[in-house]
Design a protein around this motif. Sequence first.
Motif, PDB file in Angstrom:
ATOM      1  N   LEU A 159      61.002  -3.244  81.692  1.00  0.00           N
ATOM      2  CA  LEU A 159      61.570  -2.021  82.247  1.00  0.00           C
ATOM      3  C   LEU A 159      61.967  -1.144  81.068  1.00  0.00           C
ATOM      4  O   LEU A 159      63.004  -1.382  80.432  1.00  0.00           O
ATOM      5  CB  LEU A 159      62.816  -2.338  83.085  1.00  0.00           C
ATOM      6  CG  LEU A 159      62.588  -3.212  84.315  1.00  0.00           C
ATOM      7  CD1 LEU A 159      63.883  -3.799  84.826  1.00  0.00           C
ATOM      8  CD2 LEU A 159      61.918  -2.375  85.412  1.00  0.00           C
ATOM      9  N   ALA A 178      65.893   3.899  73.466  1.00  0.00           N
ATOM     10  CA  ALA A 178      64.497   3.741  73.864  1.00  0.00           C
ATOM     11  C   ALA A 178      63.654   3.798  72.603  1.00  0.00           C
ATOM     12  O   ALA A 178      63.869   4.649  71.743  1.00  0.00           O
ATOM     13  CB  ALA A 178      64.096   4.870  74.799  1.00  0.00           C
ATOM     14  N   ALA A 231      65.116 -13.579  73.096  1.00  0.00           N
ATOM     15  CA  ALA A 231      65.926 -13.171  74.249  1.00  0.00           C
ATOM     16  C   ALA A 231      65.553 -14.044  75.445  1.00  0.00           C
ATOM     17  O   ALA A 231      66.349 -14.249  76.358  1.00  0.00           O
ATOM     18  CB  ALA A 231      65.692 -11.701  74.561  1.00  0.00           C
TER      19      ALA A 231
HETATM   20  P1  GTP Z   1      62.141   0.031  75.083  1.00  0.00           P
HETATM   21  O1  GTP Z   1      63.334   0.139  75.949  1.00  0.00           O
HETATM   22  O2  GTP Z   1      60.922   0.616  75.698  1.00  0.00           O
HETATM   23  O3  GTP Z   1      62.359   0.574  73.709  1.00  0.00           O
HETATM   24  O4  GTP Z   1      61.810  -1.560  74.902  1.00  0.00           O
HETATM   25  P2  GTP Z   1      62.818  -2.723  74.494  1.00  0.00           P
HETATM   26  O5  GTP Z   1      62.721  -2.950  73.035  1.00  0.00           O
HETATM   27  O6  GTP Z   1      64.162  -2.516  75.052  1.00  0.00           O
HETATM   28  O7  GTP Z   1      62.111  -4.004  75.188  1.00  0.00           O
HETATM   29  P3  GTP Z   1      62.642  -4.870  76.423  1.00  0.00           P
HETATM   30  O8  GTP Z   1      63.919  -5.535  76.073  1.00  0.00           O
HETATM   31  O9  GTP Z   1      62.614  -4.049  77.636  1.00  0.00           O
HETATM   32  O10 GTP Z   1      61.515  -6.011  76.451  1.00  0.00           O
HETATM   33  C1  GTP Z   1      60.126  -5.698  76.469  1.00  0.00           C
HETATM   34  C2  GTP Z   1      59.312  -6.836  77.044  1.00  0.00           C
HETATM   35  O11 GTP Z   1      59.370  -7.961  76.186  1.00  0.00           O
HETATM   36  C3  GTP Z   1      59.805  -7.316  78.408  1.00  0.00           C
HETATM   37  O12 GTP Z   1      58.688  -7.642  79.217  1.00  0.00           O
HETATM   38  C4  GTP Z   1      60.617  -8.555  78.072  1.00  0.00           C
HETATM   39  O13 GTP Z   1      60.651  -9.474  79.121  1.00  0.00           O
HETATM   40  C5  GTP Z   1      59.866  -9.094  76.876  1.00  0.00           C
HETATM   41  N1  GTP Z   1      60.737  -9.836  75.948  1.00  0.00           N
HETATM   42  C6  GTP Z   1      61.881  -9.405  75.380  1.00  0.00           C
HETATM   43  N2  GTP Z   1      62.406 -10.331  74.558  1.00  0.00           N
HETATM   44  C7  GTP Z   1      61.561 -11.386  74.617  1.00  0.00           C
HETATM   45  C8  GTP Z   1      61.549 -12.666  73.973  1.00  0.00           C
HETATM   46  O14 GTP Z   1      62.419 -13.054  73.180  1.00  0.00           O
HETATM   47  N3  GTP Z   1      60.491 -13.489  74.277  1.00  0.00           N
HETATM   48  C9  GTP Z   1      59.499 -13.116  75.130  1.00  0.00           C
HETATM   49  N4  GTP Z   1      58.535 -13.991  75.350  1.00  0.00           N
HETATM   50  N5  GTP Z   1      59.488 -11.931  75.739  1.00  0.00           N
HETATM   51  C10 GTP Z   1      60.495 -11.068  75.481  1.00  0.00           C
END
Ligand code: GTP
Length: 273
Positions: free
Chosen positions: A46, A73, A165
Amino acid sequence: MDANPPKRKETRKSLRIKVISMGNAEVGKSCIIKRYCEKRFVPKYLATIGIDYGVTKVQVRDREIKVNIFDMAGHPFFYEVRNEFYKDTQGVILVYDVGQKESFDALDAWLAEMKQELGPHGNMENIVFVVCANKIDCTKHRSVDESEGRLWAESRGFLYFETSAQTGEGINEMFQTFYSAIIDLCDNGGKRPPSSTGVGFTKEQADAIRRIRNSKDSWDMLGVKPGATRDEVNKAYRKLAVLLHPDKCVAPGSEDAFKAVVNARTALLKNIK
Ligand code: GTP
Ligand code: MG
């Protein structure tokens, strides 16, 4: 009259701090914050729209701190929205995805964006940065190894943690160490305490390791021109060997860099008369 009245228990005022998250889209910034604050993981992506804001109270050592978190973001599209949130920040969570080299290479651009927004009077020296090498659960696709990430972070005086995460690995430790460092900074009048800036290796050592890693051949690795003489190769080798010898250099990746330099010299000398 009591000559030694009981000492009044020291009450330190609770702290209020501002932290921001930075890094490319989809590296896991929001998930890292969610894992720490809500103890859960959302697999569906998301995208953060512009910026997400939250307040949380945390206990670190004997202190209660109130943290204002601005989760940015990462998509370039939101630059105009996030650029005004860089100022008055005590801590930055800088995230990349270990399976996505571009997100690691982009860290310098993130620092540059922050520096530009803070303007000529902004001071990045007195901000605590923690680098999160995230998604370490995806071991199959890893393209940035620990020593490369650690070197980038520690050569700048930043904290470095390997995180997921998804599984929660490294997340609590990262936040505790990060908040502790911010408390030390605030207790030191907003200046980074001297002990936290010494990393035990020099910029010259870090630059040499980075250059060796990225070199295209043995000549390039030793920093000599193709066709250099034995003397030139040996001279360049000795300089790097002194700089990077594992007994002298504690920079992450120095051992591999040292071995690579030894091999490069051997390979070159075989072919030079
Ligand atoms: P923006 O808000 O667009 O800048 O992205 P963001 O950096 O906040 O990324 P977000 O936390 O929304 O995660 C992006 C995707 O990576 C999602 O589908 C998460 O489920 C996945 N994700 C985040 N952290 C991990 C992790 O440690 N391991 C895995 N396997 N997937 C992760
Ligand atoms: Mg997000």
